[in-house]
Design an enzyme around this catalytic site. Structure first.
Site, PDB file in Angstrom:
ATOM      1  N   SER A  87       0.821  -1.213   0.000  1.00 12.27           N
ATOM      2  CA  SER A  87       0.000   0.000   0.000  1.00 12.27           C
ATOM      3  C   SER A  87       0.855   1.263   0.000  1.00 12.27           C
ATOM      4  O   SER A  87       2.010   1.256   0.419  1.00 12.27           O
ATOM      5  CB  SER A  87      -0.900   0.031   1.234  1.00 12.27           C
TER       6      SER A  87
HETATM    7  N1  SAH Z   1      -0.160  -5.326   4.022  1.00  9.74           N
HETATM    8  C1  SAH Z   1       0.602  -5.646   2.831  1.00  9.74           C
HETATM    9  C2  SAH Z   1      -0.114  -5.311   1.535  1.00  9.74           C
HETATM   10  C3  SAH Z   1      -1.328  -6.071   1.382  1.00  9.74           C
HETATM   11  S1  SAH Z   1      -1.865  -6.400  -0.275  1.00  9.74           S
HETATM   12  C4  SAH Z   1       1.955  -4.977   2.838  1.00  9.74           C
HETATM   13  O1  SAH Z   1       2.260  -4.219   3.766  1.00  9.74           O
HETATM   14  O2  SAH Z   1       2.726  -5.253   1.915  1.00  9.74           O
HETATM   15  C5  SAH Z   1      -3.171  -7.486   0.235  1.00  9.74           C
HETATM   16  C6  SAH Z   1      -2.700  -8.880   0.581  1.00  9.74           C
HETATM   17  O3  SAH Z   1      -3.822  -9.573   1.099  1.00  9.74           O
HETATM   18  C7  SAH Z   1      -2.226  -9.676  -0.624  1.00  9.74           C
HETATM   19  O4  SAH Z   1      -0.934 -10.144  -0.412  1.00  9.74           O
HETATM   20  C8  SAH Z   1      -3.246 -10.802  -0.721  1.00  9.74           C
HETATM   21  O5  SAH Z   1      -2.699 -12.014  -1.182  1.00  9.74           O
HETATM   22  C9  SAH Z   1      -3.724 -10.921   0.714  1.00  9.74           C
HETATM   23  N2  SAH Z   1      -5.014 -11.552   0.906  1.00  9.74           N
HETATM   24  C10 SAH Z   1      -6.135 -11.440   0.128  1.00  9.74           C
HETATM   25  N3  SAH Z   1      -7.145 -12.156   0.658  1.00  9.74           N
HETATM   26  C11 SAH Z   1      -6.671 -12.720   1.797  1.00  9.74           C
HETATM   27  C12 SAH Z   1      -7.242 -13.594   2.778  1.00  9.74           C
HETATM   28  N4  SAH Z   1      -8.501 -14.038   2.699  1.00  9.74           N
HETATM   29  N5  SAH Z   1      -6.473 -13.984   3.816  1.00  9.74           N
HETATM   30  C13 SAH Z   1      -5.181 -13.566   3.914  1.00  9.74           C
HETATM   31  N6  SAH Z   1      -4.587 -12.762   3.014  1.00  9.74           N
HETATM   32  C14 SAH Z   1      -5.328 -12.337   1.962  1.00  9.74           C
END
Ligand code: SAH
Length: 247
Positions: free
Chosen positions: A97
């Protein structure tokens, strides 16, 4: 101390006073870009104060963001853009993000030093590292296995000992480690996963982007001491979708 040494010591002190973190600049080529990132965050926070209701971030949050080496959480070829205020691809179709959103979401969680926090969507591990600077323990779940593996290794190398990572579907939360003082979801959910509200302590907060793609809103849920949650909208946002959940 002989006068010449005293003068040298004084001069050293002066240099440090004029350029705070001057000593760090010598070893960390990203110290200046990181300072610029913080200045950008401060400005955007001020610009969005009428929407978010906060004109400034807590000093604890800015100090945490000043510490975490964001360039270590992005692919090497994007390292030089790590401190720009924008999201960046981290592989597997996912993104890290924008720094302002990381700062805002962290601030909204209002973490206290003894807190245990859950993050859903580890991604690169950057947000988990920021949370780890503020909380006693961070539990973070990632559904995409290679990302989870990479983030685990990265957090270990960087010395974040108070982060526990897991591969799995965060829609169900992390029942074994519940309840949490705060929960942050960093993927866009169609609706609030019920397990997350259940796993929140009374008095705790859930920060989560909710809504269909293209119309997500960052929401804060406050769980009262009576167990009932109240919610408020903070800002329109754009996140990759939260997958998993009931089928
Ligand atoms: N917080 C992260 C960015 C998140 S991007 C950072 O600091 O880099 C969103 C992430 O959520 C992705 O990697 C995606 O694979 C994950 N995601 C999506 N659905 C999810 C779920 N049901 N459980 C766990 N992770 C999930």
């Amino acid at each position: 101390m002989n006068p010449r040494h005293r003068l040298a010591a004084l001069a050293g002190g002066l240099v440090l006073a004029v350029f705070p973190g001057g000593a760090a600049h010598a070893q960390d080529p990203y110290a200046a870009p990181r300072q610029q990132m913080l200045a950008d965050i401060v400005q955007i926070t001020r610009d969005t104060r009428f929407e978010t209701g906060r004109a400034q971030l807590s000093q604890r949050v800015t100090a945490a963001m000043a510490k975490v080496p964001r360039h270590r959480f992005v692919p090497p070829e994007l390292e030089r853009h790590a401190y720009a205020n924008r999201p960046l691809p981290i592989g597997m179709g996912q993104t890290i993000s924008q720094p302002f959103i990381v700062a805002l979401m962290t601030d909204l969680l209002e973490i206290k030093p003894g807190d245990r926090v859950l993050e859903v969507g580890t991604g690169s591990g950057y947000q988990a590292a920021v949370l780890a600077e503020l909380a006693a323990a961070v539990y973070t779940i990632e559904i995409v296995e290679p990302l989870a593996r990479q983030a685990t290794e990265r957090l270990k190398v960087l010395g974040y000992r108070n982060v526990v990572t897991r591969t799995g579907d965060g829609y169900a939360g992390w029942p074994d480690q519940a309840p949490f003082d705060g929960i942050m979801v960093t993927a866009g959910a169609r609706e609030v996963p019920p397990a997350l509200l259940q796993q929140l302590k009374p008095g705790g907060k859930l920060v989560i982007p909710v809504g269909p793609m293209g119309a997500q809103v960052l929401m804060v849920y406050d769980k009262g001491t009576d167990g009932r949650a109240t919610r408020r909208e903070v800002l329109p946002v754009r996140f990759v979708p939260l997958t998993g959940g009931p089928r």
